[in-house]
Design a protein around this motif. Structure first.
Motif, PDB file in Angstrom:
ATOM      1  N   GLN A 218      59.009  57.963  46.852  1.00 41.19           N
ATOM      2  CA  GLN A 218      57.899  58.412  47.792  1.00 41.19           C
ATOM      3  C   GLN A 218      58.706  59.418  48.643  1.00 41.19           C
ATOM      4  N   PRO A 219      58.776  60.607  48.284  1.00 41.76           N
ATOM      5  CA  PRO A 219      59.040  61.685  49.140  1.00 41.76           C
ATOM      6  C   PRO A 219      57.867  61.949  50.000  1.00 41.76           C
ATOM      7  N   ALA A 220      57.975  62.893  51.109  1.00 39.96           N
ATOM      8  CA  ALA A 220      56.757  63.327  51.790  1.00 39.96           C
ATOM      9  C   ALA A 220      56.852  64.710  52.225  1.00 39.96           C
ATOM     10  N   HIS A 221      55.821  65.165  52.531  1.00 41.19           N
ATOM     11  CA  HIS A 221      55.793  66.494  53.230  1.00 41.19           C
ATOM     12  C   HIS A 221      55.505  66.405  54.434  1.00 41.19           C
ATOM     13  N   PHE A 222      56.205  67.182  55.314  1.00 42.21           N
ATOM     14  CA  PHE A 222      56.238  67.106  56.733  1.00 42.21           C
ATOM     15  C   PHE A 222      55.646  68.535  57.211  1.00 42.21           C
ATOM     16  N   THR A 223      54.547  68.740  58.145  1.00 38.13           N
ATOM     17  CA  THR A 223      54.212  69.969  58.691  1.00 38.13           C
ATOM     18  C   THR A 223      55.200  70.629  59.587  1.00 38.13           C
ATOM     19  N   PRO A 224      55.638  72.069  59.198  1.00 40.43           N
ATOM     20  CA  PRO A 224      56.715  72.701  60.093  1.00 40.43           C
ATOM     21  C   PRO A 224      55.834  72.942  61.544  1.00 40.43           C
ATOM     22  N   ILE A 225      56.554  72.975  62.530  1.00 36.14           N
ATOM     23  CA  ILE A 225      56.238  73.192  64.004  1.00 36.14           C
ATOM     24  C   ILE A 225      55.908  74.616  63.974  1.00 36.14           C
ATOM     25  N   ASN A 226      56.911  75.557  63.420  1.00 38.69           N
ATOM     26  CA  ASN A 226      56.809  76.912  63.734  1.00 38.69           C
ATOM     27  C   ASN A 226      56.847  77.401  62.109  1.00 38.69           C
ATOM     28  N   GLY A 227      55.810  78.100  61.966  1.00 39.88           N
ATOM     29  CA  GLY A 227      55.770  78.566  60.361  1.00 39.88           C
ATOM     30  C   GLY A 227      56.615  79.822  59.986  1.00 39.88           C
ATOM     31  N   SER A 228      57.197  80.298  61.204  1.00 39.90           N
ATOM     32  CA  SER A 228      57.930  81.648  60.815  1.00 39.90           C
ATOM     33  C   SER A 228      59.388  81.231  60.568  1.00 39.90           C
ATOM     34  N   GLN A 229      59.861  79.794  60.886  1.00 41.86           N
ATOM     35  CA  GLN A 229      61.232  79.707  60.701  1.00 41.86           C
ATOM     36  C   GLN A 229      61.681  79.567  59.380  1.00 41.86           C
ATOM     37  N   LEU A 230      63.302  79.875  58.912  1.00 43.33           N
ATOM     38  CA  LEU A 230      63.665  80.060  57.720  1.00 43.33           C
ATOM     39  C   LEU A 230      64.081  78.547  57.413  1.00 43.33           C
ATOM     40  N   TRP A 231      63.953  78.150  56.156  1.00 41.95           N
ATOM     41  CA  TRP A 231      64.304  76.891  55.668  1.00 41.95           C
ATOM     42  C   TRP A 231      65.008  76.961  54.240  1.00 41.95           C
ATOM     43  N   PRO A 232      66.342  76.611  54.234  1.00 43.27           N
ATOM     44  CA  PRO A 232      66.982  76.441  53.177  1.00 43.27           C
ATOM     45  C   PRO A 232      66.713  75.259  52.278  1.00 43.27           C
ATOM     46  N   SER A 233      66.884  75.252  51.002  1.00 45.65           N
ATOM     47  CA  SER A 233      66.747  73.611  50.472  1.00 45.65           C
ATOM     48  C   SER A 233      68.060  73.125  51.130  1.00 45.65           C
ATOM     49  N   PHE A 234      68.001  71.785  51.001  1.00 46.72           N
ATOM     50  CA  PHE A 234      69.122  70.944  51.749  1.00 46.72           C
ATOM     51  C   PHE A 234      69.264  69.463  50.792  1.00 46.72           C
ATOM     52  N   ASN A 235      70.509  69.135  51.011  1.00 42.25           N
ATOM     53  CA  ASN A 235      70.910  67.773  50.543  1.00 42.25           C
ATOM     54  C   ASN A 235      71.784  67.274  51.752  1.00 42.25           C
ATOM     55  N   HIS A 236      71.612  66.053  52.052  1.00 40.12           N
ATOM     56  CA  HIS A 236      72.211  65.482  53.376  1.00 40.12           C
ATOM     57  C   HIS A 236      72.502  64.262  53.043  1.00 40.12           C
ATOM     58  N   ALA A 237      74.111  63.970  53.087  1.00 46.01           N
ATOM     59  CA  ALA A 237      74.624  62.743  52.714  1.00 46.01           C
ATOM     60  C   ALA A 237      74.884  61.928  53.907  1.00 46.01           C
ATOM     61  N   PRO A 238      74.837  60.482  54.145  1.00 40.45           N
ATOM     62  CA  PRO A 238      75.462  59.898  55.288  1.00 40.45           C
ATOM     63  C   PRO A 238      76.723  60.076  55.083  1.00 40.45           C
ATOM     64  N   ASP A 239      77.289  59.894  56.428  1.00 40.41           N
ATOM     65  CA  ASP A 239      78.886  59.971  56.958  1.00 40.41           C
ATOM     66  C   ASP A 239      79.436  58.463  56.316  1.00 40.41           C
ATOM     67  N   PRO A 240      80.308  58.561  55.807  1.00 40.96           N
ATOM     68  CA  PRO A 240      80.953  57.039  55.550  1.00 40.96           C
ATOM     69  C   PRO A 240      81.440  56.414  56.640  1.00 40.96           C
ATOM     70  N   GLY A 241      80.981  55.246  56.996  1.00 36.90           N
ATOM     71  CA  GLY A 241      81.462  54.404  58.092  1.00 36.90           C
ATOM     72  C   GLY A 241      80.757  54.656  59.663  1.00 36.90           C
ATOM     73  N   ASP A 242      79.855  55.920  59.525  1.00 35.88           N
ATOM     74  CA  ASP A 242      79.065  56.147  60.718  1.00 35.88           C
ATOM     75  C   ASP A 242      78.094  55.110  61.077  1.00 35.88           C
ATOM     76  N   PRO A 243      77.887  54.218  62.177  1.00 32.15           N
ATOM     77  CA  PRO A 243      76.810  53.284  62.244  1.00 32.15           C
ATOM     78  C   PRO A 243      75.620  53.797  62.648  1.00 32.15           C
ATOM     79  N   HIS A 244      75.364  55.206  62.875  1.00 33.95           N
ATOM     80  CA  HIS A 244      74.495  56.066  63.104  1.00 33.95           C
ATOM     81  C   HIS A 244      73.372  56.401  61.885  1.00 33.95           C
ATOM     82  N   ASP A 245      74.270  56.163  60.820  1.00 32.30           N
ATOM     83  CA  ASP A 245      73.473  56.323  59.446  1.00 32.30           C
ATOM     84  C   ASP A 245      73.062  54.942  58.777  1.00 32.30           C
ATOM     85  N   ASP A 246      73.287  53.619  59.553  1.00 33.74           N
ATOM     86  CA  ASP A 246      72.936  52.611  58.797  1.00 33.74           C
ATOM     87  C   ASP A 246      71.504  52.244  58.333  1.00 33.74           C
TER      88      ASP A 246
END
Length: 369
Positions: A218-246
């Motif tokens: 269930q991915p989702a689409h989110f509405t951009p706040i500023n339609g003129s901003q540039l967006w690359p595609s992205f992959n984001h992995a959690p940082d091993p051991g970082d509790p902020h990503d739990d």
């Protein structure tokens, strides 16, 4: 009816197999149980990531081949299939260093930029650590790709039949099988099964497949706040051991889908499902976690605007594909949510298997059954 090859399943991989086989002069019939353009499987939607952020050489070889084939298809059709907006990979920098080393060995352009520079370049995103940017990546125009694959396959003689469920496949020998539908029986030298979430149901008792787990994602689409901003595609992995990503369920992938918003999703962690008994309803806890991710890491979108998308993953335990032949049956399965970028190259591998040429060892289903 007698033909050289029947392809069962008309999503991305089946369409690519039919295309490659037709190019080789084979008589090909593709059978798809649903109507063209259906949203029941894994190949629908406007965009997919085109991502070369792999450290494994066989995957890099396959995606590099796919790039050339995508370009060739686009030129033939007079359309665009790849939007090379670049791809930003961040989190787990140790893994990204492995990817960068593999890129250097293969001559793939990529480079690290600091979190500060990345934030200035793409203010719609937040970064904690160095970012591996791959400029010759971006997104595949997935819906257009399916159309082009079919058009080219048919131009070379393939026949596509939609709304035609396959009821049975009977193996008669190493070089002969019969495919049964409600209206006909087709005899073929080879049957290519690219049935996605239905693979195990269709041939699981006939061939020694590794375990294939079907999940409703269930991915989702989110509405951009500023339609003129540039967006690359992205992959984001959690940082091993970082509790902020739990709270994360998995790495996150995403891209801008023009006219629909910024797509983001967890990877391969949805509820296990029967493809014939799906709810198509988002799992609320995972969806709220995805909104939290958007609030924290995608400041350029309205996190509350999430419009969920429902699709299936069919995954192997290690996320490697299954590309193999068992007698007259050629199997393409287990694309595990990262297969679409490889589509035309997968079509080539499946056509090779039809012709008796082995796939790379990594993808042998027999080695993991």
């Amino acid at each position: 009816m007698d033909v050289d090859v029947v392809v069962v399943g008309g999503g991305a991989m089946g369409s690519a197999a039919a295309w490659q086989l037709a190019l080789r002069g084979r008589s090909v019939v593709l059978l798809e149980q649903f109507r063209e353009g259906h949203h029941v499987g894994a190949s629908h939607g406007a965009t997919r990531n085109f991502n070369t952020a792999y450290a494994e050489d066989d995957y890099l070889a396959l995606v590099s081949e796919a790039r050339g084939l995508w370009d060739g298809l686009a030129k033939e059709a007079g359309t665009r299939l790849l939007d090379l907006v670049g791809l930003a990979n961040h989190g787990n920098v140790a893994r990204l260093r492995e990817v960068r080393s593999a890129h250097a060995e293969r001559g793939i352009a990529s480079h690290f930029i600091s979190a500060k520079e990345a934030g200035e370049r793409w203010p719609g995103m937040a970064f904690r650590s160095d970012v591996l940017f791959v400029p010759e990546s971006g997104r595949v125009r997935a819906a257009e790709a399916l159309r082009v694959l079919r058009t080219s396959a048919e131009a070379h003689g393939a026949r596509f039949e939609y709304s035609t469920p396959v009821r049975d496949i009977r193996v008669l020998g190493d070089d002969r099988a019969v495919v049964v539908t409600d209206s006909q029986e087709i005899t073929a030298h080879r049957v290519v099964v690219t049935a996605g979430a239905w693979t195990s149901k269709l041939v699981g008792t006939q061939v020694p497949l590794p375990r294939l787990v079907v999940t409703q994602e269930q991915p989702a689409h989110f509405t951009p706040i500023n339609g003129s901003q540039l967006w690359p595609s992205f992959n984001h992995a959690p940082d091993p051991g970082d509790p902020h990503d739990d709270y994360w369920y998995s790495p996150v992938y995403g891209m801008l889908t023009p006219d629909e918003g910024v797509k983001a999703g967890w990877h391969g962690v949805g509820p296990v499902t029967d493809p014939d008994a799906r709810t198509f309803q988002p799992e609320p806890v995972q969806l709220e976690a995805l909104r939290r991710y958007a609030r924290e890491w995608l400041p350029g979108v309205d996190a509350e605007s999430a419009v969920p998308i429902s699709c299936t993953y069919t995954s192997t335990a290690n996320e490697d594909f299954v590309l193999d032949r068992f007698g007259p049956l050629v199997i393409g399965a287990g694309f595990s949510g990262h297969g679409f970028k490889f589509t035309p190259a997968i079509g080539r591998v499946l056509a090779d298997l039809v012709d008796g040429i082995d796939a790379p060892h990594r993808f042998s289903g027999r080695s993991r059954a």
